[in-house]
Design an enzyme around this catalytic site. Sequence first.
Site, PDB file in Angstrom:
ATOM      1  CG  MET A 177      -1.981   1.026   1.312  1.00 27.03           C
ATOM      2  SD  MET A 177      -3.116   1.092  -0.057  1.00 27.03           S
ATOM      3  CE  MET A 177      -4.554   0.224   0.574  1.00 27.03           C
TER       4      MET A 177
ATOM      5  CB  ILE B  15       1.282   2.782  -7.405  1.00 26.17           C
ATOM      6  CG1 ILE B  15       2.281   3.814  -7.954  1.00 26.17           C
ATOM      7  CG2 ILE B  15       0.502   2.135  -8.544  1.00 26.17           C
ATOM      8  CD1 ILE B  15       3.414   3.234  -8.794  1.00 26.17           C
TER       9      ILE B  15
ATOM     10  NE  ARG C  37      10.637  -2.617 -11.925  1.00 26.01           N
ATOM     11  CZ  ARG C  37      10.038  -1.481 -12.256  1.00 26.01           C
ATOM     12  NH1 ARG C  37       8.765  -1.474 -12.631  1.00 26.01           N
ATOM     13  NH2 ARG C  37      10.697  -0.334 -12.213  1.00 26.01           N
TER      14      ARG C  37
ATOM     15  CD  GLU D 199       8.890  -5.940 -18.133  1.00 31.29           C
ATOM     16  OE1 GLU D 199       9.379  -4.848 -18.477  1.00 31.29           O
ATOM     17  OE2 GLU D 199       8.079  -6.062 -17.209  1.00 31.29           O
TER      18      GLU D 199
ATOM     19  CG  HIS E 155       6.996  -2.164 -17.937  1.00 31.64           C
ATOM     20  ND1 HIS E 155       8.042  -2.774 -17.283  1.00 31.64           N
ATOM     21  CD2 HIS E 155       6.609  -1.136 -17.129  1.00 31.64           C
ATOM     22  CE1 HIS E 155       8.285  -2.135 -16.143  1.00 31.64           C
ATOM     23  NE2 HIS E 155       7.413  -1.141 -16.025  1.00 31.64           N
TER      24      HIS E 155
HETATM   25  C1  DGY Z   1       8.723   2.603 -13.033  1.00 33.14           C
HETATM   26  O1  DGY Z   1       8.869   3.829 -13.108  1.00 33.14           O
HETATM   27  O2  DGY Z   1       9.273   1.934 -12.161  1.00 33.14           O
HETATM   28  C2  DGY Z   1       7.808   1.967 -14.026  1.00 33.14           C
HETATM   29  O3  DGY Z   1       7.832   0.607 -13.983  1.00 33.14           O
HETATM   30  C3  DGY Z   1       8.078   2.478 -15.426  1.00 33.14           C
HETATM   31  O4  DGY Z   1       7.540   3.707 -15.502  1.00 33.14           O
END
Ligand code: DGY
Length: 327
Positions: free
Chosen positions: A155, A158, A239, A268, A287
């Site tokens: 939490m 984001i 991730r 990726e 991504h």
């Molecule tokens: C980050 O900033 O860590 C994102 O995964 C890419 O913007």
Amino acid sequence: MPRPRVFVARQLPQIALDLLAAECDLDVWPDRLPPSAEELRKRVAGCTGLISILTDKVDAALLDAAPTLKVVSNFAVGVNNVDLAACTARKIPVGNTPGVLTDATADIAVTLLLAAARRLGESSTDAKEGRWITWEPTGWLGCDLVGRTVGIVGMGRIGFATARRLHHGWGMKVLYTARTPKPEAEEQLKAERLELNELLDRSDFVSVHADLNPSTKGMFGAEQFARMKRTAVFVNTARGPHVDQSALAQALRTGQIFAAGLDVTDPEPLPPTHELFGLPNCVIAPHIASATTDTRNAMARLCAGNLLAGVRGERLPHCVNSEVYGG
Ligand code: DGY
């Protein structure tokens, strides 16, 4: 006085290049694909600053090849591509771009959650490929969001922005994991903090927002998917290495969970032949969570600001290893 030399490991939004070029001599990597480790070492040697991208590994070998380096500014909020201990040991501050990509990333988390819950990938492919033969009362049935429970794993900013959208938009009950309680989430969203296992048992939707570090790597494996409801939707915008992808594919194939939405994978790019691409109940985006023009421009400004502070010998506005400043 000679201007500081800076290696910029990829084309950035022009605003960043303009800000940097006002004070520094830039060497900008021109290709779409990242430089090899060897090329990166060659380019950074003799530089005062480095702007790295999440696909560039900033490790001890690179730092050893660049004894004049004074700052690493990562064009991302996540810094799992940077060996922070190695930077700190050399007193090199590392900058990131927090805050400005919160909303764009939360938007993609919700987009993937909806797309997976409502079978958007599968049904739109079916329509395009001629399998939409009529309107069917039992065709492409998905799951509702209203009044359901979302489990937010991590939490932070984001996670909170995602939970806020789901709580206020769909009236969802919010559960969360975090190292420390989050009063803002508990007050504003009536969120409940739990251990991961209980969160998995109770959630209809699970959305991952934790940092990637040795304790969170592989945190979603067969055991965790087995705990989730058979109707559960799993979303990852953090991730790829948080997830054991074979275990996820197995859970999706066998109906142990309903669907998944992923913005991040490991590796990726994920090869187009990967089994997850073959599963109709898995929606995969390349991504793109921070990929809006405004967000990338805002990241560019923060990233340039960190770099310039570093080459001037000032404290970075957004530093992830502030131990380098002592005290
Ligand atoms: C980050 O900033 O860590 C994102 O995964 C890419 O913007």
